[in-house]
Design a protein around this motif. Structure first.
Motif, mmCIF file in Angstrom:
data_model
loop_
_atom_site.group_PDB
_atom_site.id
_atom_site.type_symbol
_atom_site.label_atom_id
_atom_site.label_comp_id
_atom_site.label_asym_id
_atom_site.label_seq_id
_atom_site.Cartn_x
_atom_site.Cartn_y
_atom_site.Cartn_z
ATOM 1 N N GLU A 119 0.854 -1.179 0.000
ATOM 2 C CA GLU A 119 0.000 0.000 0.000
ATOM 3 C C GLU A 119 0.892 1.231 0.000
ATOM 4 O O GLU A 119 1.712 1.418 0.896
ATOM 5 C CB GLU A 119 -0.914 -0.005 1.221
ATOM 6 C CG GLU A 119 -2.000 -1.048 1.123
ATOM 7 C CD GLU A 119 -3.110 -0.819 2.127
ATOM 8 O OE1 GLU A 119 -3.386 0.343 2.462
ATOM 9 O OE2 GLU A 119 -3.684 -1.816 2.554
ATOM 10 N N PRO A 121 1.551 5.318 0.103
ATOM 11 C CA PRO A 121 0.900 6.522 0.613
ATOM 12 C C PRO A 121 0.470 7.396 -0.553
ATOM 13 O O PRO A 121 1.003 7.282 -1.658
ATOM 14 C CB PRO A 121 2.006 7.197 1.426
ATOM 15 C CG PRO A 121 3.272 6.684 0.843
ATOM 16 C CD PRO A 121 2.977 5.285 0.371
ATOM 17 N N GLU A 122 -0.490 8.243 -0.303
ATOM 18 C CA GLU A 122 -0.916 9.155 -1.354
ATOM 19 C C GLU A 122 0.224 10.118 -1.665
ATOM 20 O O GLU A 122 0.997 10.480 -0.780
ATOM 21 C CB GLU A 122 -2.148 9.938 -0.907
ATOM 22 C CG GLU A 122 -3.400 9.091 -0.896
ATOM 23 C CD GLU A 122 -4.645 9.926 -0.708
ATOM 24 O OE1 GLU A 122 -4.683 11.078 -1.184
ATOM 25 O OE2 GLU A 122 -5.577 9.412 -0.094
ATOM 26 N N ASP A 124 1.369 13.446 -4.572
ATOM 27 C CA ASP A 124 0.924 14.399 -5.581
ATOM 28 C C ASP A 124 1.849 14.291 -6.789
ATOM 29 O O ASP A 124 3.021 14.642 -6.709
ATOM 30 C CB ASP A 124 0.975 15.805 -4.990
ATOM 31 C CG ASP A 124 0.410 16.853 -5.927
ATOM 32 O OD1 ASP A 124 0.052 16.512 -7.076
ATOM 33 O OD2 ASP A 124 0.332 18.020 -5.513
#
Length: 163
Positions: A119, A121-122, A124
């Motif tokens: 998974e 992390p978000e 940008d």
């Protein structure tokens, strides 16, 4: 836009003549080709986000279990080794080190090491304008490695979409 970086630099290595060298004499055909491919993809598809993916596990066992011939043509057996290693052309090896160092992938804002079932992390991945400092660094690297027109095309394509 997700970039399969290894696939792109392998394609560039075989698609651009190995007579393309930097000022120090090192072949830079894979590096220049990768930058040109990034410039073309960004110009053609105009993504709002871009991620250059890097996969250290070039032939993961789960893929080989599904498809036993997966990348079998690129396997070099090593005597005494418990597993196989990737057979990378001699002229490509030093170029991968340069690409991996991130100097040239800096034209893409984010490099992600992809691991199966991890998974992330978000983050940008929007394309942003380069700072004057970063542009000067890219210009210096371009001169050092003889990447002039390829670097300029990549910078121009990404700069046109920067937010």
């Amino acid at each position: 836009m997700l970039l399969d970086t290894a696939a792109l630099y392998f394609r560039a290595f075989y698609g651009v003549p190995d007579t393309v060298h930097g000022p120090n004499g090192m072949p830079v055909n894979a590096i220049r080709g990768l930058l040109d491919i990034i410039a073309r993809l960004v110009s053609e598809f105009q993504p709002t986000e871009i991620v250059a993916c890097w996969d250290d596990s070039w032939r993961p066992q789960w893929r080989v279990d599904l498809i036993p011939t997966y990348k079998a043509h690129r396997v070099a057996e090593v005597a005494g080794a418990s597993s196989s290693i990737e057979d990378v052309p001699d002229l490509l090896t030093p170029q991968v080190a340069v690409i991996r160092a991130g100097d040239y992938l800096a034209v893409a804002p984010t490099v992600v090491k992809v691991v199966r079932d991890l998974e992330l992390p978000e983050f940008d991945a929007r394309i942003r304008a380069c700072s004057d400092e970063r542009t000067a660094e890219l210009d210096r690297l371009s001169v050092d490695w003889g990447l002039g027109s390829s670097m300029k095309r990549a910078q121009s394509a990404l700069g046109a979409l920067a937010t």
